[in-house]
Design a protein around this motif. Structure first.
Motif, PDB file in Angstrom:
ATOM      1  N   LEU A  57       0.808  -1.213   0.000  1.00  0.00           N
ATOM      2  CA  LEU A  57       0.000   0.000   0.000  1.00  0.00           C
ATOM      3  C   LEU A  57       0.842   1.265   0.000  1.00  0.00           C
ATOM      4  O   LEU A  57       0.409   2.319  -0.463  1.00  0.00           O
ATOM      5  CB  LEU A  57      -0.927   0.007   1.223  1.00  0.00           C
ATOM      6  CG  LEU A  57      -2.048  -1.037   1.207  1.00  0.00           C
ATOM      7  CD1 LEU A  57      -2.880  -0.909   2.474  1.00  0.00           C
ATOM      8  CD2 LEU A  57      -2.922  -0.850  -0.024  1.00  0.00           C
ATOM      9  N   ILE A  60       1.166   2.812  -3.239  1.00  0.00           N
ATOM     10  CA  ILE A  60       0.025   3.610  -3.674  1.00  0.00           C
ATOM     11  C   ILE A  60       0.196   5.051  -3.205  1.00  0.00           C
ATOM     12  O   ILE A  60      -0.068   6.009  -3.941  1.00  0.00           O
ATOM     13  CB  ILE A  60      -1.290   3.018  -3.120  1.00  0.00           C
ATOM     14  CG1 ILE A  60      -1.524   1.618  -3.702  1.00  0.00           C
ATOM     15  CG2 ILE A  60      -2.466   3.937  -3.441  1.00  0.00           C
ATOM     16  CD1 ILE A  60      -2.761   0.936  -3.155  1.00  0.00           C
ATOM     17  N   PHE A  61       0.643   5.225  -1.952  1.00  0.00           N
ATOM     18  CA  PHE A  61       0.888   6.570  -1.434  1.00  0.00           C
ATOM     19  C   PHE A  61       1.927   7.291  -2.289  1.00  0.00           C
ATOM     20  O   PHE A  61       1.859   8.494  -2.490  1.00  0.00           O
ATOM     21  CB  PHE A  61       1.371   6.519   0.008  1.00  0.00           C
ATOM     22  CG  PHE A  61       0.334   6.030   0.972  1.00  0.00           C
ATOM     23  CD1 PHE A  61      -1.016   6.235   0.735  1.00  0.00           C
ATOM     24  CD2 PHE A  61       0.700   5.343   2.112  1.00  0.00           C
ATOM     25  CE1 PHE A  61      -1.972   5.789   1.622  1.00  0.00           C
ATOM     26  CE2 PHE A  61      -0.246   4.894   3.012  1.00  0.00           C
ATOM     27  CZ  PHE A  61      -1.590   5.120   2.757  1.00  0.00           C
ATOM     28  N   SER A  64       0.052   7.852  -5.848  1.00  0.00           N
ATOM     29  CA  SER A  64      -1.215   8.576  -5.828  1.00  0.00           C
ATOM     30  C   SER A  64      -1.059   9.895  -5.083  1.00  0.00           C
ATOM     31  O   SER A  64      -0.902   9.916  -3.863  1.00  0.00           O
ATOM     32  CB  SER A  64      -2.304   7.724  -5.164  1.00  0.00           C
ATOM     33  OG  SER A  64      -3.471   8.490  -4.980  1.00  0.00           O
ATOM     34  N   ALA A  67      -3.967  10.392  -2.403  1.00  0.00           N
ATOM     35  CA  ALA A  67      -3.831   9.630  -1.163  1.00  0.00           C
ATOM     36  C   ALA A  67      -2.739  10.214  -0.280  1.00  0.00           C
ATOM     37  O   ALA A  67      -2.918  10.396   0.927  1.00  0.00           O
ATOM     38  CB  ALA A  67      -3.531   8.162  -1.478  1.00  0.00           C
ATOM     39  N   LEU A  70      -3.806  13.746   1.171  1.00  0.00           N
ATOM     40  CA  LEU A  70      -4.794  13.680   2.247  1.00  0.00           C
ATOM     41  C   LEU A  70      -4.150  13.294   3.573  1.00  0.00           C
ATOM     42  O   LEU A  70      -4.389  13.923   4.607  1.00  0.00           O
ATOM     43  CB  LEU A  70      -5.894  12.675   1.888  1.00  0.00           C
ATOM     44  CG  LEU A  70      -6.880  13.113   0.795  1.00  0.00           C
ATOM     45  CD1 LEU A  70      -7.847  11.979   0.471  1.00  0.00           C
ATOM     46  CD2 LEU A  70      -7.647  14.358   1.247  1.00  0.00           C
ATOM     47  N   ILE A  71      -3.315  12.257   3.557  1.00  0.00           N
ATOM     48  CA  ILE A  71      -2.671  11.804   4.778  1.00  0.00           C
ATOM     49  C   ILE A  71      -1.641  12.818   5.251  1.00  0.00           C
ATOM     50  O   ILE A  71      -1.476  13.063   6.450  1.00  0.00           O
ATOM     51  CB  ILE A  71      -2.023  10.426   4.563  1.00  0.00           C
ATOM     52  CG1 ILE A  71      -3.104   9.393   4.240  1.00  0.00           C
ATOM     53  CG2 ILE A  71      -1.241   9.992   5.797  1.00  0.00           C
ATOM     54  CD1 ILE A  71      -2.580   8.000   3.988  1.00  0.00           C
ATOM     55  N   PRO A 119       2.640  10.101   6.622  1.00  0.00           N
ATOM     56  CA  PRO A 119       2.725   9.272   5.422  1.00  0.00           C
ATOM     57  C   PRO A 119       4.152   8.889   5.055  1.00  0.00           C
ATOM     58  O   PRO A 119       4.382   7.868   4.412  1.00  0.00           O
ATOM     59  CB  PRO A 119       2.092  10.161   4.337  1.00  0.00           C
ATOM     60  CG  PRO A 119       2.303  11.556   4.831  1.00  0.00           C
ATOM     61  CD  PRO A 119       2.165  11.468   6.325  1.00  0.00           C
TER      62      PRO A 119
END
Length: 203
Positions: A57, A60-61, A64, A67, A70-71, A119
């Protein structure tokens, strides 16, 4: 498990970061017992990042923007909130002989959120763990999980050490109220700086 991994993990843990600053602040303001709760919370906050990197995952951070953004902003807001809380709460860094009761659960949860809402911790594990585990290994996932658990153990022990040092400094600080005032501003300033830096970073 290689000695290189253990030494690298120790260096990373001992480098001053949000978790270290938080544990020092709690140890100084609340004592050794509360610093253990802070160390535990910060350590448990590593779990989501470690699991995210292991299952992919974190990638993905990295790819993206939505994502990650946002974090990133959630983490920045929480760091700024911590800075504001230290300045607002008159008991947050009150160092005196009569210690006020403190919820160890609340201390632990605050420390956990500091790491969960960062993140870059996920990206760190994504880059860190594969260096010591061959992806071609049949049990690569299990090996990375084992390395993550060892890293967490080193984090917990290292943070307890920081908390113990801070708690031992309480007697020195008790006799010097002006030191408390400057430390309070300093911790708040550090959290504020880290929050702004996280909010303004592009990667």
């Amino acid at each position: 498990m290689s000695i290189e991994f253990l030494l690298t993990s120790l260096v990373v843990v001992l480098l001053p970061g949000t978790g270290v600053i938080y544990t020092l602040a709690i140890g100084l303001g609340r004592g050794f017992r509360a610093s253990i709760a802070a160390a535990f919370g910060c350590t448990m906050g590593i779990v989501p990042a470690a699991l995210a990197s292991i299952v992919g995952l974190a990638a993905i951070f990295h790819t993206s923007a939505v994502a990650f953004t946002l974090i990133k902003y959630a983490g920045a807001v929480y760091l700024l909130y911590m800075a504001w809380s230290i300045l607002r709460d008159k008991s947050a860094l009150t160092v005196n002989a009569e210690r006020e009761p403190v919820s160890l659960g609340r201390v632990a949860v605050s420390g956990m959120l500091l790491n969960i809402l960062n993140p870059k911790l996920s990206l760190f594990f994504l880059a860190f763990l594969p260096q010591f585990v061959s992806i071609e290994s049949a049990n690569a996932t299990a090996l990375m999980l084992g390395h993550a658990l060892v890293f967490m153990a080193i984090t917990f022990v290292g943070f307890i050490g920081y908390g113990a040092c801070a708690a031992l400094a309480r007697d020195y600080v008790i006799a010097r109220p002006r030191v408390v005032s400057w430390l309070k501003r300093g911790f708040a300033g550090i959290f504020g700086f880290l929050g702004l830096r996280l909010a303004l970073t592009d990667t």
